[in-house]
Write an enzyme that holds these catalytic residues in place. Structure first.
Site, short mmCIF file in Angstrom:
data_model
loop_
_atom_site.label_atom_id
_atom_site.label_comp_id
_atom_site.label_asym_id
_atom_site.label_seq_id
_atom_site.Cartn_x
_atom_site.Cartn_y
_atom_site.Cartn_z
N THR A 81 0.84 -1.21 0.00
CA THR A 81 0.00 0.00 0.00
C THR A 81 0.87 1.26 0.00
O THR A 81 0.55 2.26 -0.66
CB THR A 81 -0.94 -0.01 1.23
OG1 THR A 81 -1.74 -1.17 1.16
CG2 THR A 81 -1.81 1.22 1.29
N HIS B 24 1.89 1.91 -3.43
CA HIS B 24 0.83 2.54 -4.23
C HIS B 24 0.77 4.04 -3.94
O HIS B 24 0.55 4.85 -4.84
CB HIS B 24 -0.53 1.90 -3.93
CG HIS B 24 -0.62 0.47 -4.36
ND1 HIS B 24 -0.03 0.01 -5.50
CD2 HIS B 24 -1.23 -0.60 -3.81
CE1 HIS B 24 -0.28 -1.28 -5.64
NE2 HIS B 24 -0.99 -1.68 -4.61
C1 LIG Z 1 -4.24 -1.09 3.87
C2 LIG Z 1 -3.08 -1.90 4.32
O1 LIG Z 1 -2.07 -1.83 3.70
C3 LIG Z 1 -3.13 -2.70 5.54
N1 LIG Z 1 -1.95 -3.48 5.62
C4 LIG Z 1 -4.35 -3.57 5.71
O2 LIG Z 1 -4.21 -4.67 6.27
O3 LIG Z 1 -5.44 -3.16 5.34
ZN LIG Z 2 -0.36 -2.55 4.76
#
Ligand SMILES: CC(=O)[C@H](N)C(=O)O
Ligand SMILES: [Zn+2]
Ligand SMILES: NC(=O)C1=CN([C@@H]2O[C@H](COP(=O)(O)OP(=O)(O)OC[C@H]3O[C@@H](n4cnc5c(N)ncnc54)[C@H](O)[C@@H]3O)[C@@H](O)[C@H]2O)C=CC1
Ligand SMILES: [Zn+2]
EC number: 1.1.1.103
Length: 350
Positions: A44, A47
């Site tokens: 994430t 991203h």
């Molecule tokens: C949004 C993420 O990266 C987080 N690791 C999750 O578990 O949602």
């Molecule tokens: Zn995460």
């Protein structure tokens, strides 16, 4: 007198991030300030760094990035009675409301009002960070910070692997990115056999072997379905764990699963996928699970115990360690190129 700290900040709505110097924040009501001992990069974060469509719709720069962490509480905000200075913590990233239908049914992992730490607010790619006390998880003092910071993504892997019986079961894992590698470690520690991994990157197939995969397959060069059938004497695998987000891997995995087997899906697909439900799921009577986040707080107990058992082979998963944030751009670019497992920063150089 105010103190300064270094932080990796998403300063602009564009590709990349900047290493900045900002004031060490003060914890408000319900918050604690931690000294960040270790913090790791999640897909994430990548991203957000790349500024993809999802990040553009969700992130509001300027914001400190990062959410996987191990840290020591150095200041406690007003009203916090669950933590004290010196506590060694990690953080559950899903901040749940406690009031919605899902929360009222103890399904906090699917809270309809979830806010994400380090996504919807400042995070932990910094020397110090503010953490909501209710999302802190206390670690045993002897857990190395580089393992403690992995607990949050390990929770995703644990919920995927342990969504059904696994000990002694033939298992196919598609995708050996950072999460798939953690999944292999959990599956092996839990007694799965044989663990068959399908992954196109040679670098990651090698990592998969180091973590403990019994067989690795390059799906771009050989047919994973045929390979699984050969390994399992034509039966197919009992358990299929999808960690790639590749539509083709989903189809291959469903074909390679034995009738009556279990399928747990963590990977996020880039678009809607078409599946032959009749022949690949219904007539095969497969048990299919969608996996998201971590069960609060059962998953954290399991993750912590698995690490403390010494049975999780995490060292090969951690391919890059950086002291300080000076080389953060190199770290992100390596991760973008798929040339890493987990990347861990130790923000304090001393
Ligand atoms: C949004 C993420 O990266 C987080 N690791 C999750 O578990 O949602
Ligand atoms: Zn995460
Ligand atoms: N459901 C949830 O709560 C969460 C889901 N995720 C998702 O989990 C997935 C895994 O995360 P990461 O390991 O960080 O991602 P990643 O993108 O680093 O790893 C995916 C791996 O799959 C491999 N792959 C690509 N095509 C393949 C194919 N046809 N067959 C087999 N493997 C293939 C890639 O080479 C790569 O190594 C991602 O889709 C991510 O978005 C991540 C966090 C939480
Ligand atoms: Zn809720």
């Amino acid at each position: 007198m105010s103190e300064k700290m270094q932080a990796i900040m998403k300063t602009k709505p564009a590709y990349g991030a900047e290493l900045v110097e900002v004031e060490v924040p003060k914890p408000g009501p319900g918050e604690v300030l931690i000294k960040v001992l270790a913090t790791s990069i999640c897909g994430t974060d990548l991203h957000i760094y790349e500024w993809n469509e999802w990040a553009q719709s969700r992130i509001k720069p300027p914001q400190i990035m990062g959410h996987e962490v191990a840290g020591e509480v150095v200041e406690v905000g007003p009203g916090v009675d669950t933590l004290q200075e010196g506590d060694y913590i990690s953080v559950e990233t899903h901040i749940v409301c406690g009031k919605c239908y899902a929360c009222k049914h103890n399904r906090y992992h699917v809270c309809q009002n979830t806010k994400i730490f380090g996504v919807d607010m400042n995070g932990v790619f910094a020397e110090y960070a503010i953490v909501p006390a209710k999302n802190a998880w206390k670690n045993p003092k002897n857990m190395p910070p580089e393992y403690a910071t992995l607990q949050e993504p390990l929770g995703n892997a644990v919920d995927t692997v342990l969504a059904g019986p696994i000990a002694g079961r033939s298992t196919l894992i598609t995708g050996a990115g950072p999460l798939g590698l953690l999944g292999i470690a959990v599956a092996k520690a839990s007694g799965a056999y044989p663990v068959i991994v399908s992954e196109p990157s040679e670098f990651r197939r090698e990592l998969a072997k180091k973590v403990g995969a019994d067989y690795v397959i390059n799906p771009f060069e050989e047919d994973p379905v045929k390979a699984v059938m050969d390994i399992t004497n034509g039966a197919g695998v009992e358990v299929f764990l999808e960690f790639s987000g590749a539509p083709k891997a989903l189809e291959q995995g469903l074909k390679a699963t034995t009738p009556g087997g279990r399928v747990s899906l963590l990977g996020l697909f880039p678009r809607e996928v078409t599946v032959d439900f009749n022949n690949l799921i219904i007539f095969k009577a497969l048990e299919v699970h969608g996996i998201t986040g971590r069960h609060l707080w059962e998953t954290w107990y399991t993750v912590s115990s698995l690490i403390q058992s010494g049975k999780l082979n995490l060292d090969p998963v951690i391919t890059h360690k950086y002291r300080g944030f000076d080389r953060f751009e190199e770290a992100f670019e390596l991760m973008r190129a798929g040339k890493t497992g987990k990347v861990v920063f130790f923000p304090h150089k001393g």
